[in-house]
Design a protein around this motif. Structure first.
Motif, PDB file in Angstrom:
ATOM      1  N   PRO A  87      34.946 -55.662 -64.476  1.00 42.85           N
ATOM      2  CA  PRO A  87      33.551 -55.230 -64.586  1.00 42.85           C
ATOM      3  C   PRO A  87      33.343 -54.325 -65.803  1.00 42.85           C
ATOM      4  CG  PRO A  87      34.391 -54.893 -62.360  1.00 42.85           C
ATOM      5  CD  PRO A  87      35.579 -55.180 -63.226  1.00 42.85           C
ATOM      6  N   ILE A  88      32.310 -54.607 -66.573  1.00 39.63           N
ATOM      7  CA  ILE A  88      31.981 -53.811 -67.751  1.00 39.63           C
ATOM      8  C   ILE A  88      30.465 -53.709 -67.851  1.00 39.63           C
ATOM      9  CG2 ILE A  88      32.009 -55.808 -69.309  1.00 39.63           C
ATOM     10  CD1 ILE A  88      33.205 -53.935 -71.455  1.00 39.63           C
ATOM     11  N   ALA A  89      29.986 -52.568 -68.277  1.00 45.08           N
ATOM     12  CA  ALA A  89      28.553 -52.353 -68.477  1.00 45.08           C
ATOM     13  C   ALA A  89      28.286 -52.246 -69.973  1.00 45.08           C
ATOM     14  CB  ALA A  89      28.089 -51.099 -67.756  1.00 45.08           C
ATOM     15  N   ARG A 119      34.157 -50.656 -64.816  1.00 45.48           N
ATOM     16  CA  ARG A 119      35.472 -50.202 -65.289  1.00 45.48           C
ATOM     17  C   ARG A 119      35.397 -49.676 -66.710  1.00 45.48           C
ATOM     18  NH1 ARG A 119      39.258 -48.151 -66.733  1.00 45.48           N
ATOM     19  NH2 ARG A 119      41.479 -48.581 -66.394  1.00 45.48           N
ATOM     20  N   TYR A 120      34.534 -50.304 -67.506  1.00 47.82           N
ATOM     21  CA  TYR A 120      34.333 -49.876 -68.896  1.00 47.82           C
ATOM     22  C   TYR A 120      32.841 -49.829 -69.181  1.00 47.82           C
ATOM     23  CZ  TYR A 120      39.296 -50.921 -69.402  1.00 47.82           C
ATOM     24  OH  TYR A 120      40.663 -50.933 -69.242  1.00 47.82           O
ATOM     25  N   LEU A 121      32.478 -49.090 -70.230  1.00 51.16           N
ATOM     26  CA  LEU A 121      31.079 -48.900 -70.588  1.00 51.16           C
ATOM     27  C   LEU A 121      30.935 -48.963 -72.104  1.00 51.16           C
ATOM     28  CD1 LEU A 121      28.129 -48.001 -69.826  1.00 51.16           C
ATOM     29  CD2 LEU A 121      28.953 -45.635 -70.040  1.00 51.16           C
ATOM     30  N   VAL A 122      29.933 -49.714 -72.563  1.00 45.44           N
ATOM     31  CA  VAL A 122      29.637 -49.828 -73.988  1.00 45.44           C
ATOM     32  C   VAL A 122      28.227 -49.301 -74.227  1.00 45.44           C
ATOM     33  CG1 VAL A 122      29.398 -51.379 -75.971  1.00 45.44           C
ATOM     34  CG2 VAL A 122      31.113 -51.865 -74.200  1.00 45.44           C
ATOM     35  N   VAL A 123      28.084 -48.376 -75.180  1.00 52.50           N
ATOM     36  CA  VAL A 123      26.776 -47.839 -75.542  1.00 52.50           C
ATOM     37  C   VAL A 123      26.638 -47.879 -77.063  1.00 52.50           C
ATOM     38  CG1 VAL A 123      26.709 -46.329 -73.515  1.00 52.50           C
ATOM     39  CG2 VAL A 123      27.590 -45.449 -75.700  1.00 52.50           C
ATOM     40  N   GLY A 124      25.407 -47.733 -77.548  1.00 52.57           N
ATOM     41  CA  GLY A 124      25.229 -47.737 -78.995  1.00 52.57           C
ATOM     42  C   GLY A 124      23.806 -47.459 -79.400  1.00 52.57           C
ATOM     43  N   LYS A 125      23.626 -47.320 -80.693  1.00 47.36           N
ATOM     44  CA  LYS A 125      22.290 -47.104 -81.245  1.00 47.36           C
ATOM     45  C   LYS A 125      22.197 -47.791 -82.599  1.00 47.36           C
ATOM     46  CE  LYS A 125      22.786 -42.659 -80.997  1.00 47.36           C
ATOM     47  NZ  LYS A 125      22.533 -41.186 -81.086  1.00 47.36           N
ATOM     48  N   ILE A 126      20.990 -48.214 -82.946  1.00 48.14           N
ATOM     49  CA  ILE A 126      20.744 -48.910 -84.201  1.00 48.14           C
ATOM     50  C   ILE A 126      19.538 -48.272 -84.872  1.00 48.14           C
ATOM     51  CG2 ILE A 126      20.223 -51.127 -85.294  1.00 48.14           C
ATOM     52  CD1 ILE A 126      21.406 -52.514 -82.852  1.00 48.14           C
ATOM     53  N   GLU A 127      19.670 -47.991 -86.163  1.00 45.45           N
ATOM     54  CA  GLU A 127      18.553 -47.446 -86.907  1.00 45.45           C
ATOM     55  C   GLU A 127      18.424 -48.154 -88.254  1.00 45.45           C
ATOM     56  OE1 GLU A 127      20.025 -43.520 -89.120  1.00 45.45           O
ATOM     57  OE2 GLU A 127      20.199 -43.364 -86.923  1.00 45.45           O
ATOM     58  N   PRO A 128      17.179 -48.405 -88.694  1.00 44.65           N
ATOM     59  CA  PRO A 128      16.989 -49.077 -89.971  1.00 44.65           C
ATOM     60  C   PRO A 128      17.306 -48.141 -91.132  1.00 44.65           C
ATOM     61  CG  PRO A 128      14.876 -48.490 -89.023  1.00 44.65           C
ATOM     62  CD  PRO A 128      15.907 -48.123 -88.008  1.00 44.65           C
ATOM     63  N   ASP A 137      36.251 -45.665 -71.230  1.00 42.90           N
ATOM     64  CA  ASP A 137      37.033 -45.968 -70.034  1.00 42.90           C
ATOM     65  C   ASP A 137      36.434 -45.150 -68.901  1.00 42.90           C
ATOM     66  OD1 ASP A 137      38.844 -46.097 -67.973  1.00 42.90           O
ATOM     67  OD2 ASP A 137      40.600 -45.634 -69.177  1.00 42.90           O
ATOM     68  N   VAL A 138      35.732 -45.832 -67.998  1.00 42.47           N
ATOM     69  CA  VAL A 138      35.010 -45.116 -66.947  1.00 42.47           C
ATOM     70  C   VAL A 138      35.964 -44.433 -65.980  1.00 42.47           C
ATOM     71  CG1 VAL A 138      33.435 -45.372 -64.982  1.00 42.47           C
ATOM     72  CG2 VAL A 138      32.975 -46.602 -67.124  1.00 42.47           C
ATOM     73  N   LEU A 139      36.985 -45.136 -65.513  1.00 44.32           N
ATOM     74  CA  LEU A 139      37.911 -44.530 -64.550  1.00 44.32           C
ATOM     75  C   LEU A 139      38.697 -43.391 -65.176  1.00 44.32           C
ATOM     76  CD1 LEU A 139      39.295 -47.610 -62.577  1.00 44.32           C
ATOM     77  CD2 LEU A 139      37.351 -46.130 -62.060  1.00 44.32           C
ATOM     78  N   GLY A 140      39.047 -43.552 -66.455  1.00 39.05           N
ATOM     79  CA  GLY A 140      39.790 -42.488 -67.136  1.00 39.05           C
ATOM     80  C   GLY A 140      38.897 -41.382 -67.645  1.00 39.05           C
ATOM     81  N   GLY A 141      37.575 -41.628 -67.653  1.00 38.33           N
ATOM     82  CA  GLY A 141      36.630 -40.607 -68.094  1.00 38.33           C
ATOM     83  C   GLY A 141      36.808 -40.231 -69.552  1.00 38.33           C
ATOM     84  N   LYS A 142      37.047 -41.225 -70.421  1.00 39.24           N
ATOM     85  CA  LYS A 142      37.293 -40.901 -71.829  1.00 39.24           C
ATOM     86  C   LYS A 142      36.727 -41.982 -72.747  1.00 39.24           C
ATOM     87  CE  LYS A 142      41.871 -43.082 -71.792  1.00 39.24           C
ATOM     88  NZ  LYS A 142      43.328 -42.890 -72.019  1.00 39.24           N
TER      89      LYS A 142
END
Length: 437
Positions: free
Chosen positions: A44-46, A105-114, A127-132
């Motif tokens: 599982p990944i978000a 289990r993992y999380l991906v975030v980001g931002k985009i600017e022109p 790493d969600v479970l590892g909190g890092k």
């Protein structure tokens, strides 16, 4: 498949033309992935939609492309956007306990600017479970390259989690066929690995078969019947420049590049029955490797370039054999079942992928080269032309969906699969490119 094998010796053109013709119209278009089986062991990944600080919207939804890439690999199960507990754009805004509650289990975030006519993309992997935080990078992309940038991000995430290089930035080539009889048309396409950005690089009134990428990913060898007989060509995938390498009497087929790009293995019948030959591309000299009354075809190289695998019916039915790239005695390597053909090695040489036949039809299978154990990976009835992703995690192949020829893909463990159907035309003969850098 057995009819196609017999047709190799007589009526090869007629049989293969009938196999891939449909009464439809072929046009340049993207192939759209349809997932047919998901892995019950997918992680599982978000992937949170990337925050955009510009006016209007982005030409491409980068986060959605990343999510789709990871899902298509068969190794990840992205959360739906309706299941996301929040929309952070950086690791500083992430509350790990919230994501643990939805089993991410993992999380991906980001931002985009022109930035002028470019876009600045920042993404992070947690790493969600590892909190890092595991990974973070900033890159710049034009609007036209946002999809390519998304594939690059997918590659980095895939490798950071699995330790295996991602193959989302690679390409595929395939043949499209349409019409029938005098109206038959054929085209060779190159597309991204997910089927997008399809570009026609060759069109012909005559069949095109067996495309194969050069090791540098710049050229494609293929068989064309445009001169009235089969001939092997090599074409630059970007410029369209091409040369004809062989046009011997009889069959000129099944080209396969050596790992160093200096030689091309092929099947020629210029001296009688189809045999395995190797051409030195610098001198155009061909050397005959096999000498048998059987049909010898579909050569492929071992990853180290020292040996060739090929299909032969010298035992009475198609089986796979291995021999030195310099010629000599051939050793049979497949014994399970009475039909095994079109062998392709994994990048590490430990697994042999192939087409096998059982009571339910023709399937993509794999054989462990240490134990000789054979595992059937697909459950469709008519599979052919397997090609292995450069990281060894997926196999693309041609199959049937109703009366239409489509491309299928299956993970190397058989747990996940998808199809890439075309709404216009029949698609066949896929080949996966090497890594492009």
């Amino acid at each position: 498949m057995s009819q196609g094998w017999k047709a190799l010796a007589s009526g090869w053109l007629l049989a293969l033309t009938a196999l891939i013709c449909l009464t439809t119209t072929a046009q340049a278009q993207n192939l759209t992935i349809e997932i047919t089986r998901g892995s019950d062991q997918a992680t599982p990944i978000a992937v949170v939609p990337f925050e955009f600080s510009g006016q209007g919207g982005l030409p491409q939804d980068v986060a959605q492309i990343v999510s789709d890439d990871l899902e298509h690999s068969g190794q990840f199960s992205p959360l739906s956007r309706s299941s996301l507990v929040s929309l952070p754009s950086s690791s500083q805004d992430v509350f790990y306990d919230d994501w643990k509650r939805v089993d991410a289990r993992y999380l991906v975030v980001g931002k985009i600017e022109p930035q002028g006519d470019q876009y600045r993309i920042q993404y992070e992997l947690m790493d969600v479970l590892g909190g890092k935080r595991m990974l973070g990078e900033t890159l710049t992309s034009s609007g036209g390259n946002l999809r390519a940038s998304a594939h690059y991000i997918s590659d980095q995430i895939f490798e950071a989690i699995t330790g295996i290089r991602g193959a989302f930035s690679t390409r595929i080539t395939y043949v499209s066929a349409s019409g029938a009889g005098e109206n038959a048309r054929y085209a060779l396409y190159v597309a991204d690995a997910d089927g997008y950005n399809a570009q026609q690089i060759l069109s012909s009134d005559d069949p095109i078969l067996s495309p194969a990428w050069s090791p540098d990913g710049q050229k494609i060898a293929y068989v064309s019947f445009e001169s009235g007989n089969s001939a092997i060509y090599v074409q630059n995938a970007s410029t369209g420049e091409r040369v004809r390498l062989t046009s011997f009497p009889g069959i000129n087929g099944a080209p396969a590049w050596s790992p160093d790009g200096r030689k091309l293995a092929m099947s020629l019948s210029k001296d009688g029955q189809p045999e395995i030959y190797v051409m030195n591309l610098a001198t155009r000299q061909v050397t005959r490797l096999t000498n048998n009354s059987a049909i010898e075809t579909e050569p492929d190289w071992t990853p180290d370039g020292r040996s060739l695998i090929f299909t032969s019916d010298r035992s009475g039915a198609p089986q796979l054999y291995r021999m030195s790239a310099n010629g000599g005695q051939a050793e049979r390597v497949t014994f399970t079942g009475n039909y095994n053909s079109d062998g392709r090695f994994s990048p590490d040489g430990k697994t042999l992928f192939m087409v096998t036949r059982d009571d339910s039809g023709y399937h993509v299978a794999k054989q462990d080269m240490d134990t000789n154990r054979v595992t059937v990976l697909t459950d469709s009835q008519w599979d052919e032309s397997p090609s292995v992703a450069p990281n060894g995690t997926m196999i693309i192949f041609a199959t049937q969906q109703g009366a239409q020829g489509v491309l299928g893909a299956v993970s190397s463990d058989g747990r996940a699969s998808f199809r890439l159907p075309s709404t216009q035309g029949d698609v066949r003969e896929p080949a996966w490119s090497p890594f492009l850098n």
